[in-house]
Structures are given as structure tokens and as C-alpha cells.
Design a protein around this motif. Sequence first.
Motif, short mmCIF file in Angstrom:
data_model
loop_
_atom_site.label_atom_id
_atom_site.label_comp_id
_atom_site.label_asym_id
_atom_site.label_seq_id
_atom_site.Cartn_x
_atom_site.Cartn_y
_atom_site.Cartn_z
N ARG A 254 0.84 -1.21 0.00
CA ARG A 254 0.00 0.00 0.00
C ARG A 254 0.87 1.25 0.00
N ILE A 255 1.94 1.24 0.77
CA ILE A 255 2.82 2.41 0.83
C ILE A 255 3.47 2.64 -0.54
N ARG A 256 3.94 1.57 -1.16
CA ARG A 256 4.53 1.71 -2.50
C ARG A 256 3.50 2.27 -3.48
N SER A 257 2.27 1.78 -3.39
CA SER A 257 1.21 2.27 -4.27
C SER A 257 0.96 3.76 -4.05
N ILE A 258 0.97 4.18 -2.79
CA ILE A 258 0.74 5.59 -2.48
C ILE A 258 1.83 6.45 -3.12
N VAL A 259 3.07 6.00 -3.01
CA VAL A 259 4.18 6.78 -3.57
C VAL A 259 4.05 6.85 -5.10
N THR A 260 3.74 5.70 -5.73
CA THR A 260 3.53 5.68 -7.19
C THR A 260 2.40 6.63 -7.59
N ALA A 261 1.29 6.54 -6.88
CA ALA A 261 0.13 7.38 -7.19
C ALA A 261 0.47 8.86 -7.04
N GLU A 262 1.21 9.19 -5.98
CA GLU A 262 1.58 10.59 -5.76
C GLU A 262 2.40 11.14 -6.92
N HIS A 263 3.24 10.28 -7.49
CA HIS A 263 4.04 10.71 -8.64
C HIS A 263 3.19 10.89 -9.89
N CYS A 264 1.99 10.31 -9.89
CA CYS A 264 1.08 10.45 -11.03
C CYS A 264 0.08 11.60 -10.86
N LYS A 265 0.13 12.32 -9.74
CA LYS A 265 -0.82 13.43 -9.53
C LYS A 265 -0.67 14.47 -10.64
N ARG A 266 -1.80 14.91 -11.15
CA ARG A 266 -1.77 15.85 -12.26
C ARG A 266 -0.91 17.08 -11.98
N GLU A 267 -1.11 17.71 -10.81
CA GLU A 267 -0.39 18.94 -10.50
C GLU A 267 1.11 18.73 -10.69
N ARG A 268 1.60 17.60 -10.21
CA ARG A 268 3.01 17.26 -10.29
C ARG A 268 3.50 17.16 -11.72
N LEU A 269 2.73 16.45 -12.55
CA LEU A 269 3.16 16.20 -13.92
C LEU A 269 2.98 17.41 -14.81
N VAL A 270 1.87 18.14 -14.58
CA VAL A 270 1.65 19.34 -15.39
C VAL A 270 2.80 20.31 -15.15
N GLU A 271 3.19 20.43 -13.89
CA GLU A 271 4.31 21.30 -13.54
C GLU A 271 5.57 20.89 -14.30
N LYS A 272 5.82 19.61 -14.29
CA LYS A 272 7.01 19.06 -14.96
C LYS A 272 6.99 19.36 -16.46
N TYR A 273 5.84 19.15 -17.09
CA TYR A 273 5.78 19.29 -18.54
C TYR A 273 5.63 20.74 -18.99
N LYS A 274 5.01 21.55 -18.12
CA LYS A 274 4.91 22.96 -18.46
C LYS A 274 6.30 23.55 -18.63
N GLN A 275 7.22 23.09 -17.80
CA GLN A 275 8.60 23.56 -17.91
C GLN A 275 9.17 23.27 -19.29
N ILE A 276 8.87 22.09 -19.82
CA ILE A 276 9.38 21.74 -21.15
C ILE A 276 8.80 22.67 -22.20
N VAL A 277 7.46 22.83 -22.12
CA VAL A 277 6.78 23.58 -23.17
C VAL A 277 7.09 25.07 -23.07
N GLU A 278 7.19 25.56 -21.84
CA GLU A 278 7.40 27.00 -21.69
C GLU A 278 8.84 27.43 -21.87
N VAL A 279 9.75 26.53 -21.62
CA VAL A 279 11.17 26.86 -21.75
C VAL A 279 11.49 27.27 -23.20
N GLU A 280 10.78 26.61 -24.12
CA GLU A 280 11.05 26.89 -25.55
C GLU A 280 10.64 28.29 -25.95
#
Lengths: 204, 204
Positions: free
Chosen positions: A178-204
Motif C-alpha cells: 500500500r505504501i509503494r502504491s501511495i508513492v507511485t500514485a503521488e508521482h502520477c498526480k496531475r499537478e506534479r506532472l503538469v508542472e514538470k511538462y509545463k517547464q518543457i513547453v514554456e522553456v522553448e
Amino acid sequence: MQDEKGILIVLSGPAGVGKGTVCNALREKNTGIEYSVSATTREPRAGEKDGVNYFFKTKLEFEKMIEDNRLLEWAKYVNNYYGTPIDPVLDTVNNGKDIILEIEVQGAKKVKERYPEGIFIFLMPPSLSELRTRITERGTETQDLINERMTVAQEELEMMEYYDYVVENDQVEYAVDRIRSIVTAEHCKRERLVEKYKQIVEVE
Amino acid sequence: MQDEKGILIVLSGPAGVGKGTVCNALREKNTGIEYSVSATTREPRAGEKDGVNYFFKTKLEFEKMIEDNRLLEWAKYVNNYYGTPIDPVLDTVNNGKDIILEIEVQGAKKVKERYPEGIFIFLMPPSLSELRTRITERGTETQDLINERMTVAQEELEMMEYYDYVVENDQVEYAVDRIRSIVTAEHCKRERLVEKYKQIVEVE
């Protein structure tokens, strides 16, 4: 381009719930999660290594860390200080790695104040679901015993207030999964990923 | 004493991302998650079974479902209606079981309006992280190609707005594991468990 930040995972729960056992079982899985090392002023015991079991500090050094606000939380037991140095935690998450901190309930509350973006997991003894079974299977228990367990359950429910997740420690293997699942799920949270990818798109 | 409610999981994402493949792979794992069956007015094809592949309805029946607000979402393609009947979804979650709904982005948005307590997972093509690699490995790609991919990435980022989680479909096995983790983690959310246990403690 900045990499995704790691997550501070705080694992806590009532005394005797098995935090250490679960934490060690998680460590054996080689999940890539780092483990926070506490600082203390107590003497090293035979075989204990500085930076592995504890960061061994003098009283003066420890009090300087308190003064400089370099501890996520600390407490004094008997004549010794114990605490969580903030620098290794921040270094780890800033390097994009997750770090787990196993700590009692009072300490977890302090960490929450200082680092609210952490993920707080409450390891729960199976008392609550056992209580559920006992109530369902009426007649096998005295009302006194049920009342006693009810009081414990109430206390546990109150402790949970500050946590994001509750993991029942019915079996160590399940709790670890369950703890491993929680950590995996947290890494899939939209806010986290949008932040990550916005950097790619906006840097250009 | 009421049992914990199940979760409606909505799996969506851009056309061609592999929603169906991931959903089928998840189904093969026997996770205990139920699968939502759509209703349609189109004719059954050879081998299709009512209630398994689709609920086959007449136009009159379907329009009555729309009128009675018994569809989580619906759309008309060519001359046929397609939609998600709400009753089987509610029955499943009220029986404490999770149910997954695989649907395109517009439909997911409508489900979100009607059932905001669902868990919305955006299945993402690896385009964004590929873009990241391409930018990092400068010189191997023309600026035109990067710009084109950047536009696609922007569109994908905008689509993600309504979702709770983003799962990259880099490999089906990984995507399935992430989705399972998300469902496990959601069941460990404090609010969910406190609610469950408060019922035990307060009922007494």
C-alpha cells in the motif's frame, strides 16, 4: 530544465504499530526510496555508524542546529537530543529522489508544520477493523471489551487528523504494498506532472 | 453499518493513446474492478452480447434514458446514440466495488460534471517525455519537428485540466501498474477511512 522533485514520505502511527518493521520491509524491496537518518547526542553503541544509524552530534552542535532552524523536528529524551536534520531531506528531494521518515506521532505533527508538502501516512493497527468484526459478530465479546476497544479506536481516529493516508498494518507485506502504491500514485498526480511538462513547453 | 463505497475510475486520454489496450490488460489482472458497459442504439454485431459488449437499446428507450437523466454522459455519432447508463455504475459503487469507465475526453468531462467524486485518470502518450528527451538531445531533431511536437504537447496539457492523475502509457505493463497503484492509494485516503471507522465508533 529542472527535474521533478522527490517526495518526503512521513510514516507514523501509534506506538507498537510496527513502523520499524514496515520501514525495514520496504527498504528490502529496493524501491529507490532513501531513508532519513536522525541526529542524536547520545553515545554511539557498538556497531553503530555515524551517518548510517544516526548522525552523532555533541550537545553544542545539536543546539546550534536547533538555533539555526536546521531540524525538521526534535525532542529531548532523558538527557539526550534526537531530531531530523533538514538538509539531507531537502538535498534528496531536490535531487528528484523520494525519502521516507519514520517517526512517532508528535514528531510527525511538527514535520507537517515545517514541510506541509510531504505525504503523511498513518500506519494503523488492525484494531479498528477488528473492532468492526467484533461488533458484527456480536455475542462473542463482552460489552466491556468492546467499550475498551472503542476508546482506543477513538484515540486512533483523533491522531489521524493530520495525515493524507491511512494504511492498515494487518500484514507487513500488504502494508508495504500500500505504501509503494501511495508513492507511485503521488508521482502520477496531475499537478506534479503538469508542472514538470509545463517547464518543457514554456522553456522553448 | 454501511460498507465503504467503491470508486468510479474514469480512464480517458487523447485518441490513439491506447485506452482500450490498457483497460483490457487491467481486466486480465483480475483486480476485482468492474467494467462499465455502454448503452447504444446501433445494431449488435456478430458475437456481441447485450449487457456484455453494450446494452443494446431502441432509440425510444435511449431517448427516455436521456430524458430521465439516467446517463452519466451520452453522444450521437452518425445516426446512433452512445452513452453510459448511471444505474449500473451507482449500483456497483454502492455495493463497495470499484468500476472503471474507459471514455474519450469530451465524455469524461461530462462525467466529471455529473459525478465529481470519481477518480479521473488521463492516459498520456509518451509524446511529452519524448519531447523532453528530444529537446535535451539537441541537434538530432529539426526545430520544425520540435515545434510541431510542442503544439501537440500544449494541447495535451490543456486536456489534462480536469483530471486527478496523469499516467504515461510508455509501456502497457507500467501504465497498468500505475493505475492499480492509484486505486489502492485512493482506498487509503484518510477521508475515506476516517468516514468508514467513524461509523463504527459512532454507531455504538
